[in-house]
Design a protein around this motif. Sequence first.
Motif, PDB file in Angstrom:
ATOM      1  N   ARG A   7      -3.921   0.758  15.394  1.00 63.79           N
ATOM      2  CA  ARG A   7      -3.672   0.930  13.960  1.00 63.79           C
ATOM      3  C   ARG A   7      -4.579  -0.003  13.160  1.00 63.79           C
ATOM      4  O   ARG A   7      -4.532  -1.206  13.329  1.00 63.79           O
ATOM      5  N   ARG A   8      -5.432   0.546  12.349  1.00 65.12           N
ATOM      6  CA  ARG A   8      -6.334  -0.246  11.520  1.00 65.12           C
ATOM      7  C   ARG A   8      -6.268   0.273  10.084  1.00 65.12           C
ATOM      8  O   ARG A   8      -6.024   1.464   9.863  1.00 65.12           O
ATOM      9  N   ARG A  60      -7.097  -2.180  -9.403  1.00 72.93           N
ATOM     10  CA  ARG A  60      -7.480  -3.490  -8.853  1.00 72.93           C
ATOM     11  C   ARG A  60      -8.995  -3.596  -8.710  1.00 72.93           C
ATOM     12  O   ARG A  60      -9.477  -4.327  -7.848  1.00 72.93           O
ATOM     13  N   ARG A  63     -10.852  -3.727  -5.192  1.00 71.62           N
ATOM     14  CA  ARG A  63      -9.810  -3.755  -4.153  1.00 71.62           C
ATOM     15  C   ARG A  63      -8.970  -2.473  -4.116  1.00 71.62           C
ATOM     16  O   ARG A  63      -8.066  -2.350  -3.291  1.00 71.62           O
ATOM     17  N   CYS A 109      -4.205   2.608   3.707  1.00 76.91           N
ATOM     18  CA  CYS A 109      -4.513   1.245   3.250  1.00 76.91           C
ATOM     19  C   CYS A 109      -3.584   0.863   2.118  1.00 76.91           C
ATOM     20  O   CYS A 109      -3.298   1.668   1.227  1.00 76.91           O
ATOM     21  N   TRP A 110      -3.114  -0.341   2.180  1.00 76.75           N
ATOM     22  CA  TRP A 110      -2.191  -0.929   1.192  1.00 76.75           C
ATOM     23  C   TRP A 110      -3.006  -1.429   0.010  1.00 76.75           C
ATOM     24  O   TRP A 110      -4.026  -2.102   0.186  1.00 76.75           O
ATOM     25  N   THR A 111      -2.564  -1.165  -1.200  1.00 75.81           N
ATOM     26  CA  THR A 111      -3.157  -1.769  -2.407  1.00 75.81           C
ATOM     27  C   THR A 111      -2.078  -2.631  -3.046  1.00 75.81           C
ATOM     28  O   THR A 111      -1.044  -2.104  -3.497  1.00 75.81           O
ATOM     29  N   GLN A 112      -2.277  -3.926  -3.052  1.00 75.79           N
ATOM     30  CA  GLN A 112      -1.256  -4.824  -3.615  1.00 75.79           C
ATOM     31  C   GLN A 112      -1.227  -4.700  -5.135  1.00 75.79           C
ATOM     32  O   GLN A 112      -2.263  -4.760  -5.805  1.00 75.79           O
ATOM     33  N   TYR A 156      -7.678  -3.333  17.875  1.00 77.28           N
ATOM     34  CA  TYR A 156      -7.502  -4.765  18.099  1.00 77.28           C
ATOM     35  C   TYR A 156      -7.497  -5.052  19.597  1.00 77.28           C
ATOM     36  O   TYR A 156      -7.060  -4.229  20.396  1.00 77.28           O
TER      37      TYR A 156
HETATM   38  C1  LIG Z   1       0.487  -7.362   1.610  1.00 78.82           C
HETATM   39  C2  LIG Z   1      -0.854  -6.689   1.750  1.00 78.82           C
HETATM   40  C3  LIG Z   1      -1.651  -6.514   0.646  1.00 78.82           C
HETATM   41  C4  LIG Z   1      -2.885  -5.869   0.750  1.00 78.82           C
HETATM   42  N1  LIG Z   1      -3.618  -5.626  -0.371  1.00 78.82           N
HETATM   43  C5  LIG Z   1      -4.789  -4.965  -0.267  1.00 78.82           C
HETATM   44  C6  LIG Z   1      -5.531  -4.613  -1.428  1.00 78.82           C
HETATM   45  O1  LIG Z   1      -5.081  -4.824  -2.553  1.00 78.82           O
HETATM   46  N2  LIG Z   1      -6.714  -3.980  -1.269  1.00 78.82           N
HETATM   47  C7  LIG Z   1      -7.235  -3.702  -0.022  1.00 78.82           C
HETATM   48  O2  LIG Z   1      -8.348  -3.175   0.060  1.00 78.82           O
HETATM   49  N3  LIG Z   1      -6.523  -3.975   1.101  1.00 78.82           N
HETATM   50  C8  LIG Z   1      -5.320  -4.582   0.996  1.00 78.82           C
HETATM   51  N4  LIG Z   1      -4.583  -4.818   2.118  1.00 78.82           N
HETATM   52  C9  LIG Z   1      -5.100  -4.374   3.418  1.00 78.82           C
HETATM   53  C10 LIG Z   1      -5.587  -5.545   4.224  1.00 78.82           C
HETATM   54  O3  LIG Z   1      -6.745  -6.077   3.629  1.00 78.82           O
HETATM   55  C11 LIG Z   1      -5.822  -5.065   5.657  1.00 78.82           C
HETATM   56  O4  LIG Z   1      -4.587  -4.653   6.159  1.00 78.82           O
HETATM   57  C12 LIG Z   1      -6.402  -6.211   6.440  1.00 78.82           C
HETATM   58  O5  LIG Z   1      -7.774  -6.268   6.179  1.00 78.82           O
HETATM   59  C13 LIG Z   1      -6.159  -6.073   7.913  1.00 78.82           C
HETATM   60  O6  LIG Z   1      -6.750  -4.897   8.404  1.00 78.82           O
HETATM   61  P1  LIG Z   1      -5.964  -3.920   9.355  1.00 78.82           P
HETATM   62  O7  LIG Z   1      -5.008  -3.135   8.483  1.00 78.82           O
HETATM   63  O8  LIG Z   1      -7.031  -3.063   9.988  1.00 78.82           O
HETATM   64  O9  LIG Z   1      -5.215  -4.743  10.361  1.00 78.82           O
HETATM   65  C14 LIG Z   1      -3.345  -5.425   2.033  1.00 78.82           C
HETATM   66  C15 LIG Z   1      -2.517  -5.608   3.156  1.00 78.82           C
HETATM   67  C16 LIG Z   1      -1.296  -6.205   3.012  1.00 78.82           C
HETATM   68  C17 LIG Z   1      -0.403  -6.344   4.227  1.00 78.82           C
END
Ligand SMILES: Cc1cc2nc3c(=O)[nH]c(=O)nc-3n(C[C@H](O)[C@H](O)[C@H](O)COP(=O)(O)O)c2cc1C
Length: 178
Positions: A7-8, A60, A63, A109-112, A156
């Motif tokens: 999971r990435r 954002r 981001r 992908c999460w956007t905070q 990973y």
């Molecule tokens: C709480 C949280 C907030 C995040 N916010 C953002 C964000 O605003 N923009 C973004 O591009 N990625 C965001 N991410 C994604 C992380 O950057 C990404 O999960 C991290 O680089 C790890 O990569 P992986 O998901 O492949 O493990 C967020 C992840 C989490 C858990």
Amino acid sequence: MKDFLRRRGVKKYKDQAIEQEVLDSILENALVAPTSTSRKLCEFIVITDREILKQLSACRDQRSQFLADAPAAIVVLSETEVSDVWIEDLTIAAYTIQLAAYDEGLGTCWTQIRNRKRSNHESAEDYIKTILNIPDNYEVECIVALGYSDEEKEPYIRKETDCERIHINMYHDTSEMA
Ligand SMILES: Cc1cc2nc3c(=O)[nH]c(=O)nc-3n(C[C@H](O)[C@H](O)[C@H](O)COP(=O)(O)O)c2cc1C
């Protein structure tokens, strides 16, 4: 559930719509995600409208750019008066969306949003609330972008040093053991 090491976070998506039954299955999981009380009070706004996704992608700046090309996104929100741990409830719901989507073969992908500002110092949340007509007594934790992945990312690999973050029975300073 598939191997979590694969999971990435995915920010590039194929130009391919997500089937309604796939979205429904993800939402079904989100609706029953664990919450602090048995009252499930997290709410979700599913966005598939391209124009709205484009507007949200500016929330954002850099981001959140990937939202513009995602076929769908889910905004995770709640009334804040309903629970003193609404942040935890929303976080679990959002990650449940990510895991359910992963299980369906989608990238996310999460956007905070909570506690984040745009480059013009406007709150990211105020910007989104205006676009989506969200009432004042609600807070938005995040927006999860979803789509079929159009990027290759290495899975990973579990590293030796990862074990330093695991403590058995009580806290041990594992940095001294290295
Ligand atoms: C709480 C949280 C907030 C995040 N916010 C953002 C964000 O605003 N923009 C973004 O591009 N990625 C965001 N991410 C994604 C992380 O950057 C990404 O999960 C991290 O680089 C790890 O990569 P992986 O998901 O492949 O493990 C967020 C992840 C989490 C858990």
